[in-house]
Motif scaffolding. Structure first.
Motif, PDB file in Angstrom:
ATOM      1  N   LYS A 119     -32.238  18.510   5.312  1.00 55.70           N
ATOM      2  CA  LYS A 119     -32.048  16.948   5.702  1.00 55.70           C
ATOM      3  C   LYS A 119     -31.710  16.776   7.259  1.00 55.70           C
ATOM      4  N   GLU A 148     -34.634  17.677   9.563  1.00 56.47           N
ATOM      5  CA  GLU A 148     -35.527  16.924   8.886  1.00 56.47           C
ATOM      6  C   GLU A 148     -35.722  15.569  10.035  1.00 56.47           C
ATOM      7  N   LYS A 169     -36.167  15.800  13.304  1.00 56.12           N
ATOM      8  CA  LYS A 169     -37.930  15.204  13.062  1.00 56.12           C
ATOM      9  C   LYS A 169     -37.869  13.738  13.471  1.00 56.12           C
ATOM     10  N   THR A 170     -37.298  13.781  12.366  1.00 59.70           N
ATOM     11  CA  THR A 170     -37.998  11.841  12.317  1.00 59.70           C
ATOM     12  C   THR A 170     -38.230  10.543  13.684  1.00 59.70           C
TER      13      THR A 170
END
Length: 378
Positions: A143, A146, A149-150
């Motif tokens: 998570k 992610e 990356k977001t």
């Protein structure tokens, strides 16, 4: 019930036949005196091998070397029992995770005569717990990956959008100025058309400021992920530099500045400290009350483990509801001055990213006081 069996013998049979728990007894020194079948199955020692041995042999070697078995006996005697989940050792040297309960035994006269020890093997439960913890950690790491990356995608989007918008916005601004000149030359610039042109130019300026703020937010986010250079800052020098900037023509209304720098130096990012102080001082000037002289007080002092910067004004002030929304991005409470509502959001981020905090006290019609807490041990 067979009356030939005494209560003591029944208890002995009961303990002897329990196989899922190791149950044994020791004398007051920890020497094993009773050993059940469960102890033989779990620990690996036969009754003959165990009786007469110091119960510390059932602990891992490093526990024995640290005197842990003796500490258990002392804790059980002092507190009435000793309970724990910990490692225990079998005869073959292998370890298992166990629940242990050590209880002192007393005779009818209250004399301490030994200890009882109950040990349960919960290795399987621990393995399941460890596997669950590993899965949760893996899910958390995934998570976080992610989210990173977001955030990176968002930063890239903001950078690209702000970069791509600069050119057309600049062109619109230039075209509106050209249109205003052409209208004036054609004697077509009346009050109505001039107001429209000025409103468009004003909107373009606000858009330019918003683009600049978005770029600044991206920079701030990257700075929080990188080790921003920290240096010894002279607070007075930074303040004078800010004052010289605010004294530029058209930038400042008349205000009386009062300073009391009890702490003269601060270890922090100079760029970020200047931005923090600039925002607080310029806001105090910007939101002054029109019916009284503007007074801004700037103060530093040591309040372990922080160096505290206080900026207090006698300006418009804020309601409790406004204070609750104060550090929200793009939140503004007064429309009579320029601004995008991004400054205090950035101040809070910079302070908290460095392990500090910011507080505000304000009352409508009286003024506001901001307290910024910088870590003194950086």
């Amino acid at each position: 019930m067979n009356l030939l069996h005494s209560k003591e013998s029944l208890n002995s049979y009961f303990i002897e036949q329990i196989k899922d728990y190791a149950i044994f007894a020791t004398d007051t020194k920890g020497i094993i005196t009773v050993w059940n079948k469960g102890a033989e199955r779990i620990k690996g020692y036969t009754e003959a091998e165990a009786i007469g041995q110091y119960y510390g042999i059932l602990h891992p070697d490093e526990y024995q070397q640290a005197g842990h078995p003796q500490h258990e006996l002392e804790a059980a005697l002092q507190n009435g029992s000793y309970e724990a989940e910990d490692w225990r050792k079998r005869k073959d040297g292998s370890l298992f995770w166990a629940t242990v309960t050590l209880t002192p035994i007393f005779d009818k006269k209250g004399k301490h005569i030994g200890f009882t020890k109950i040990t349960g093997n919960i290795t399987k439960q621990k393995e399941l717990q460890d596997k669950l913890a590993e899965r949760q950690q893996s899910a958390l790491e995934h998570k976080n990956s992610e989210l990173q990356k977001t955030n990176l995608d968002l930063d890239n989007f903001i950078y690209t959008a702000s970069h791509d918008l600069r050119s057309p916005v600049t062109n619109i601004e230039a075209l509106m100025l050209l249109l205003k000149e052409d209208l004036a030359e054609a004697n077509a610039l009346n009050d109505g058309t001039e107001e429209i042109v000025q409103r468009v130019i004003g909107s373009v300026n606000r858009l330019k400021h918003t683009i600049e703020d978005l770029t600044e937010i991206t920079r701030l986010h990257k700075d929080s992920e990188e080790n921003l250079s920290v240096e010894i800052i002279n607070v007075q020098e930074v303040y004078k530099d800010i004052l010289a900037d605010l004294n530029s023509p058209g930038k400042q209304k008349a205000c009386f500045m009062q300073t009391d720098f009890q702490v003269h130096q601060l270890q922090f990012s100079r760029k970020n400290f200047r931005s923090i102080l600039y925002n607080l001082v310029s806001n105090a000037i910007k939101y002054q009350a029109p019916e009284r002289d503007c007074i801004v007080r700037i103060h530093t002092h040591l309040e372990e483990p922080y160096v505290v910067l206080r900026v207090k004004d006698n300006g418009l002030g804020m309601t409790p509801r406004q204070q609750g929304q104060l550090f929200t991005m793009f939140k503004r409470f007064h429309d009579h001055v320029d601004g995008t509502g991004i400054g205090l959001f950035m101040v809070k981020r910079m302070v908290e990213n460095a392990g500090g905090k910011i507080e505000v006290e304000s009352e409508p019609g009286t003024g506001s006081e901001f307290k910024v807490y910088f870590r003194a041990d950086m």
